[in-house]
Design a protein around this motif. Structure first.
Motif, PDB file in Angstrom:
ATOM      1  N   UNK B 106      39.609  46.587  20.938  1.00 40.12           N
ATOM      2  CA  UNK B 106      39.970  45.234  20.548  1.00 40.12           C
ATOM      3  C   UNK B 106      38.767  44.299  20.622  1.00 40.12           C
ATOM      4  N   UNK B 107      37.915  44.521  21.622  1.00 38.17           N
ATOM      5  CA  UNK B 107      36.743  43.658  21.784  1.00 38.17           C
ATOM      6  C   UNK B 107      35.841  43.694  20.554  1.00 38.17           C
ATOM      7  N   UNK B 108      35.700  44.900  19.972  1.00 37.85           N
ATOM      8  CA  UNK B 108      34.860  45.011  18.783  1.00 37.85           C
ATOM      9  C   UNK B 108      35.426  44.177  17.645  1.00 37.85           C
ATOM     10  N   UNK B 109      36.765  44.199  17.536  1.00 40.15           N
ATOM     11  CA  UNK B 109      37.406  43.435  16.464  1.00 40.15           C
ATOM     12  C   UNK B 109      37.233  41.939  16.706  1.00 40.15           C
ATOM     13  N   UNK B 110      37.417  41.533  17.966  1.00 35.73           N
ATOM     14  CA  UNK B 110      37.245  40.114  18.293  1.00 35.73           C
ATOM     15  C   UNK B 110      35.799  39.683  18.074  1.00 35.73           C
ATOM     16  N   UNK B 111      34.885  40.576  18.404  1.00 34.65           N
ATOM     17  CA  UNK B 111      33.461  40.312  18.182  1.00 34.65           C
ATOM     18  C   UNK B 111      33.193  40.032  16.707  1.00 34.65           C
ATOM     19  N   UNK B 112      33.732  40.923  15.854  1.00 34.80           N
ATOM     20  CA  UNK B 112      33.549  40.740  14.416  1.00 34.80           C
ATOM     21  C   UNK B 112      34.231  39.462  13.948  1.00 34.80           C
ATOM     22  N   UNK B 113      35.388  39.151  14.516  1.00 35.25           N
ATOM     23  CA  UNK B 113      36.126  37.946  14.121  1.00 35.25           C
ATOM     24  C   UNK B 113      35.323  36.699  14.471  1.00 35.25           C
ATOM     25  N   UNK B 114      34.719  36.697  15.628  1.00 36.15           N
ATOM     26  CA  UNK B 114      33.890  35.548  16.035  1.00 36.15           C
ATOM     27  C   UNK B 114      32.697  35.401  15.110  1.00 36.15           C
ATOM     28  N   UNK B 115      32.020  36.524  14.890  1.00 35.09           N
ATOM     29  CA  UNK B 115      30.774  36.482  14.126  1.00 35.09           C
ATOM     30  C   UNK B 115      31.001  36.069  12.675  1.00 35.09           C
ATOM     31  N   UNK B 116      32.002  36.674  12.052  1.00 28.79           N
ATOM     32  CA  UNK B 116      32.126  36.482  10.612  1.00 28.79           C
ATOM     33  C   UNK B 116      33.085  35.372  10.231  1.00 28.79           C
ATOM     34  N   UNK B 117      34.071  35.076  11.096  1.00 30.21           N
ATOM     35  CA  UNK B 117      35.074  34.100  10.695  1.00 30.21           C
ATOM     36  C   UNK B 117      35.190  32.929  11.664  1.00 30.21           C
ATOM     37  N   UNK B 118      34.519  33.001  12.778  1.00 33.62           N
ATOM     38  CA  UNK B 118      34.644  31.943  13.770  1.00 33.62           C
ATOM     39  C   UNK B 118      36.012  31.919  14.416  1.00 33.62           C
ATOM     40  N   UNK B 119      36.680  33.061  14.440  1.00 33.00           N
ATOM     41  CA  UNK B 119      37.996  33.132  15.085  1.00 33.00           C
ATOM     42  C   UNK B 119      37.823  33.550  16.536  1.00 33.00           C
ATOM     43  N   UNK B 120      38.783  33.145  17.365  1.00 30.55           N
ATOM     44  CA  UNK B 120      38.610  33.453  18.780  1.00 30.55           C
ATOM     45  C   UNK B 120      39.771  34.259  19.356  1.00 30.55           C
TER      46      UNK B 120
END
Lengths: 168, 145
Positions: B106-120
């Motif tokens: 899940x952390x990898x997905x959240x990482x990508x979400x932060x980086x590419x979409x600014x989602x938290x």
């Protein structure tokens, strides 16, 4: 397979993906097996590769590698019993077929002479009245892929034969 | 193109840690260099002539062009060499089996979400897809609804 086709277009293929995961895991295992075999010496330089042979009369003891690699380095170590000497000379014969397929980089100690004979090269070493065996080492660089046959012996005595596999 | 993409179907490095992050990591870079070094000797052999270098380069280029053509001409080939995308999050729900098989959490997905979409947060994510390149793309809830 595309359960979300109505909202998101993703060219998913889980049947294929599952097969890929399976192949992936099988490959990891195979890669592990190859590494273990390499450590054991199946590809040269390791316990499964190092071996030795002796002539029937026990005058010659050879240490060689079962597996070598093309253009890699391998060695043939020959222990020659003092009884093999005739008039202060030891005449070691190696089949030319073999020597033609492995490039001899260096012979230690250097022979006094190398004599060309019928299908064999004779390396001549001189000895004094010694009791220690003579240790001769051939540094070889195999140049032909496949099974190599070698015949090594003292002139006039029954030789010993060995096979060596050379990887590409 | 990150290492993970071309090798993912070739099974050895695929879906390794780098799959979670399409950036070339230091280790990827090192691996690439060392593999290139090891292969270079075998490809060139003892012949260090310019002719040999050009021939080796041409051979590799030709192989690349041919595989590119085959991938375009036969989609099946592209699947085998480049793999297929995998949906990791569907309608906001994680698919644990696919995450595990891809060695992603899940952390990898959240990482990508932060980086590419600014989602938290996970609940802002509608879809997460492991792309053929080895990167994770995130579709936020707002854009797909």
């Amino acid at each position: 397979m595309n359960s979300s086709a109505n909202r998101v277009t993703i060219e998913e293929d889980m049947v294929f993906q599952r097969r890929e995961w399976l192949v992936q895991r099988i490959s990891w295992v195979l890669a592990g097996v190859v590494l273990v075999l390499a450590l054991l010496g199946v590809f040269g330089t390791g316990p499964l590769s190092w071996t030795s042979t002796t002539t029937p009369d026990g005058l010659l003891h050879l240490e060689y590698e079962r597996f070598a690699r093309r253009l890699g380095m391998t060695a043939l170590a020959v222990d020659i019993a003092p009884e093999a000497a005739r008039q202060g000379e030891i005449r070691l014969q190696i089949s030319q077929d073999y020597l033609g397929d492995v490039m001899v980089q260096k012979v230690t100690p250097e022979p006094l002479a190398v004599v060309n004979g019928a299908g064999k090269l004779t390396y001549v070493f001189t000895t004094d009245e010694v009791t220690e065996p003579l240790k001769v080492s051939f540094d070889l660089r195999p140049d032909r892929v496949g099974v190599q046959h070698a015949e090594v012996g003292i002139e006039g005595a029954p030789p010993t034969r060995f096979r060596q596999f050379v990887y590409p | 193109m990150p290492l993970s993409s071309t090798s993912s179907s070739w099974c050895f490095c695929g879906s390794s840690a780098s799959a979670a992050c399409p950036d070339v990591t230091t280790f990827d870079f090192l691996l690439l260099l060392l593999v290139a070094q090891a292969a270079q000797q075998a490809l060139l052999g003892d012949d260090f002539s310019l002719t040999n270098a050009v021939l080796v380069a041409l051979t590799l280029l030709a192989a690349e062009r041919v595989s590119d053509y085959l991938q375009w001409r036969f989609p099946r080939v592209a699947k085998v060499t480049q793999s297929v995308p995998v949906v990791l999050v569907e309608n906001g729900r994680l698919i644990p089996e696919r995450l595990a098989k891809s060695h992603i959490d899940e952390d990898d997905i959240l990482n990508a979400a932060r980086k590419t979409q600014g989602l938290s947060r996970m609940d802002q994510i509608d879809y997460a897809v492991l792309e053929r390149s080895g990167g994770i793309s995130i579709l936020p809830k707002s854009t797909t609804q």
